[in-house]
Write a protein that holds these residues in place. Sequence first.
Motif, short mmCIF file in Angstrom:
data_model
loop_
_atom_site.label_atom_id
_atom_site.label_comp_id
_atom_site.label_asym_id
_atom_site.label_seq_id
_atom_site.Cartn_x
_atom_site.Cartn_y
_atom_site.Cartn_z
N SER A 174 26.41 40.29 47.07
CA SER A 174 26.64 39.13 46.20
C SER A 174 28.13 39.40 45.69
N VAL A 175 28.82 38.21 45.59
CA VAL A 175 30.28 38.38 44.91
C VAL A 175 30.44 37.43 43.84
N PHE A 176 30.99 38.06 42.55
CA PHE A 176 31.34 37.31 41.40
C PHE A 176 32.64 37.26 40.88
N THR A 177 32.94 36.57 40.25
CA THR A 177 34.18 36.43 39.70
C THR A 177 33.93 36.44 38.01
N VAL A 178 34.78 37.16 37.41
CA VAL A 178 34.57 37.31 35.81
C VAL A 178 35.92 36.88 35.37
N VAL A 179 35.76 35.75 34.49
CA VAL A 179 37.09 34.98 33.87
C VAL A 179 36.90 35.11 32.41
N ASN A 180 38.12 35.66 31.61
CA ASN A 180 38.17 35.85 30.09
C ASN A 180 38.24 34.33 29.60
N GLU A 181 38.52 34.51 28.23
CA GLU A 181 38.33 33.14 27.37
C GLU A 181 39.52 32.56 27.66
N SER A 182 40.71 33.10 27.92
CA SER A 182 42.04 32.62 28.20
C SER A 182 42.16 32.04 29.81
N LYS A 184 41.80 33.72 32.75
CA LYS A 184 42.34 34.61 33.49
C LYS A 184 41.12 35.60 34.07
N VAL A 185 41.45 35.57 35.45
CA VAL A 185 40.47 36.41 36.21
C VAL A 185 40.43 37.74 36.04
N VAL A 186 39.81 38.57 35.57
CA VAL A 186 39.77 39.96 34.81
C VAL A 186 39.13 40.91 35.94
N ALA A 187 38.25 40.29 36.62
CA ALA A 187 37.46 41.29 37.79
C ALA A 187 37.01 40.20 39.06
N SER A 188 36.82 41.04 40.18
CA SER A 188 36.12 40.32 41.12
C SER A 188 34.96 41.53 41.75
N LEU A 189 33.81 41.12 41.43
CA LEU A 189 32.58 42.22 41.85
C LEU A 189 31.72 41.73 42.97
N THR A 190 31.47 42.95 43.63
CA THR A 190 30.56 42.86 45.15
C THR A 190 29.40 43.59 44.81
N THR A 191 28.03 43.24 44.77
CA THR A 191 27.11 44.00 44.58
C THR A 191 26.99 45.05 45.66
N ASN A 192 26.55 46.27 45.35
CA ASN A 192 26.39 47.42 46.11
C ASN A 192 24.97 47.40 46.70
N SER A 193 24.54 48.39 47.36
CA SER A 193 23.25 48.73 47.92
C SER A 193 21.97 48.51 47.06
N ALA A 194 22.30 48.87 45.84
CA ALA A 194 21.27 48.83 44.61
C ALA A 194 21.32 47.50 44.17
N GLY A 195 22.25 46.55 44.65
CA GLY A 195 22.02 45.36 43.93
C GLY A 195 22.97 45.04 42.67
N GLU A 196 23.94 46.05 42.46
CA GLU A 196 24.59 46.07 41.08
C GLU A 196 26.09 46.36 41.21
N ALA A 197 26.62 45.60 40.08
CA ALA A 197 28.31 45.68 40.32
C ALA A 197 28.55 45.59 38.63
#
Length: 476
Positions: A174-182, A184-197
């Motif tokens: 699963s892929v997620f984008t994290v955006v701050n209050e301004s 700005k995209v601060v991270a792009s996350l992909t869950t690992n085999s444990a389903g976590e990122a």
Amino acid sequence: MKKWLLPLLALFAVIGIMQPVQTSAETAFYTKTAVTHKDGTTTQPYMTNEQMTVQLDWTYDEAVPAVFTLPDTFKVNENIEKELTTKEGKTIGTLTVNAATNAVTAVFEDAESGVSGTTAIPVSFNQEKVTKAGSYSVAFPTGETITLTVTDTAAGAIKVVALDADTKVKLAGSVFTVVNESGKVVASLTTNSAGEASVPNLGFGTYTVTQTAAPDGYAVPVDPWKVELNTVLVTKEILHKKATGLTGALNITAVEKSTTTPIVGAEFELKTESGLFSKKVVTDEKGKVSLTGLSYGTYILTQTKTDTDYVLPADSWTITIGRQTPIEQKIENTLVNAYGALTVTLTDSSSSTVLKGAEYSLYDEAKKLVSKVVTNDKGVASFTNLKAGSYTLEETDAPDGYTRSTDKTAVTIKSGETVEVKLENTKTAAASSSSTTTTAAGTLPQTGDESSMMYMFGGVLLAGGTLLLMRKGKRA
């Protein structure tokens, strides 16, 4: 006891009795105070740079409420004026906060006795009072003394966990984008085999987490999630539902124009034509990013950010999802400075003196002349606005008194860069000042030399005269 003393003591007694009653009446409006994180929780610790709220419970009893002064442990960052509403949501007046004095003032317009409510006042720590990590006891006018544990840690982490909505099995991919209050995209996350990122070292504040891709067979949620980061770690569980209907995907590749150089951190937004669906994604180290689980239909793709070396495209692209095979979309960004430059510095080979007046010619790969430049007073010839590629540099005219170099210099020009070349010239050899040939026996005259012939003739006459004199001497 003097007669005048008794009335005076009685007056002091009355004042002493009345004063507590007056103070009690002034503070009775505010009934309870609490300090919370921005999201309303009270989990310790608090951070030195954290934005917090002071929660004030109040009850109106028809008395004019006193001004509530916040302890100087806190600081109000700006003047505030807001509606004063009851717990039922009815507006009965206004509440103002003075940033300079930390004073909270309530003014009623239409209120009945007995109504109550809670108001939240945004505050931060007063850096003059809270200078380091530790425990701070804060006394409030409502009678509470609250002990706050303060830490210097100014950052936390967000962890997302992807789960099957029905079985709670953890899902990878699963892929997620994290955006701050301004925004700005601060991270792009992909869950690992444990389903976590997770993404560490984020400053405290509000973040928006958007899912852009899901494992095969699962739908991508339309709505993003707001995450309040106010502690060392905030975990967000994301439930995945099975996909219904046909879905497709979009693969985006961002590169430098006319090259295969990837652009890292390029941000894109994908929207439906209605605008109800919106996703923001950012490219990885390969300049790539994907969106999956897209329902069939027409979307508008816009690039919203790029690297500082590039120009942000003004165009948008229409994307039609109508098959399960991913759509490939290549986006090219033009460099801010799409040209390169070349500077040639010429000096004397023996003295390092800069040489003016040398002409240099620059030829492209097709051996076509691009430009001719003559070195200036500083011995420099500058070639500007050169397209990226391979060139050949030649000296086509030398400065006075110097020998032209016949060397050819290969130069590779890159966009946005200046190539510097240092070259040397040698002085021309001095011409011979004598036209005679010297041998071990002396100097011989050359044929056709009139002065030499005269000397030779004179010598013959001298020799003849000497011989004649010698003969006359013998006769005598």
